[in-house]
Enzyme design. Structure first.
Site, mmCIF file in Angstrom:
data_model
loop_
_atom_site.group_PDB
_atom_site.id
_atom_site.type_symbol
_atom_site.label_atom_id
_atom_site.label_comp_id
_atom_site.label_asym_id
_atom_site.label_seq_id
_atom_site.Cartn_x
_atom_site.Cartn_y
_atom_site.Cartn_z
ATOM 1 N N ASP A 114 0.814 -1.159 0.516
ATOM 2 C CA ASP A 114 0.416 0.121 0.159
ATOM 3 C C ASP A 114 1.029 1.044 -0.352
ATOM 4 O O ASP A 114 2.114 1.445 0.415
ATOM 5 C CB ASP A 114 -1.046 0.034 1.484
ATOM 6 C CG ASP A 114 -2.100 -1.118 1.443
ATOM 7 O OD1 ASP A 114 -1.597 -1.586 0.797
ATOM 8 O OD2 ASP A 114 -2.066 -1.563 1.894
ATOM 9 N N MET A 115 0.021 2.183 -0.681
ATOM 10 C CA MET A 115 1.146 3.695 -0.568
ATOM 11 C C MET A 115 1.726 4.199 0.696
ATOM 12 O O MET A 115 2.729 4.969 0.660
ATOM 13 C CB MET A 115 0.533 4.697 -1.278
ATOM 14 C CG MET A 115 0.444 5.561 -1.256
ATOM 15 S SD MET A 115 -0.065 7.323 -2.324
ATOM 16 C CE MET A 115 0.416 8.789 -1.959
#
Length: 204
Positions: free
Chosen positions: A50-51
């Protein structure tokens, strides 16, 4: 950022707040794979973080290495350990969360627990330390569903600090970033088959 590089394999340490792969729109083109390809043009994506999540990521150098690594992930020959700080005191010293997950389509990219149509998802956990209103925990995802660790911890009643999707506002406010880090990755080398382990200590 580079932890290891040879002719077949590239291991990088992704900072929090950076996309793993390009997103939609011009503003979301800066990402880890694009940065790596500036120096390693043959680097290809195998998996994602995930970012908001930081930590160890593996890339195959060339299509053959990418295929070998992708197969290792699909066949669960890869072991991943994450470190997180969650709200509250986790009661058990170790345990597992076995809850099926599916995309919460109207609210995507959020995911949700769904016992009827969700895909199997299993996370093992181990308490490392308990602090003032928080627990430091090691997480080992057996499956690799999107947002799995974040949803499972929230479902356990212990959302990860700084999580804008799954934590209540007071838990979000406890950290400026999501306190989730991919701290260790063990996988078979795409050419030799030798099991390698890479580690990156969390910055929190």
């Amino acid at each position: 950022m580079i932890l290891y590089a040879d002719a077949h394999l590239l291991i990088a340490d992704k900072p929090a707040g950076l996309l793993s792969v390009p997103g939609r729109g011009e503003a979301n083109q800066d990402c880890l794979i694009t940065r790596l390809q500036a120096d390693y043009p043959d680097a290809l994506t195998v998996h994602r973080l995930d970012m908001a999540t930081s930590g160890v990521m593996a890339f195959g150098r060339g299509p053959e290495a990418q295929r070998a690594l992708s197969m290792a992930f699909a066949e669960r020959r890869v072991a991943k350990t994450y470190i997180a700080v969650v709200a509250g005191h986790v009661a058990e010293a170790a345990g597992a969360v076995d809850l099926p997950l599916i995309c919460d389509w109207p609210n995507r990219p959020r995911q949700k627990v769904d016992h009827a149509v969700g895909k199997p998802a299993l996370t093992r956990y181990r308490v490392l330390a308990r602090g003032e209103g928080v627990t430091r925990i090691a997480l080992e995802p057996v499956t690799g569903r999107s947002h799995q660790l974040r949803v499972h911890m929230a479902a356990l009643g212990h959302p990860i600090l700084g999580d804008p999707f799954y934590a209540p506002p007071e838990v979000q406010a406890m950290s400026a970033r999501l306190l989730l880090h991919a701290a260790a990755l063990s996988l078979p080398h795409p050419h030799s088959g030798e099991t390698l382990r890479f580690e990156s200590p969390p910055a929190f």
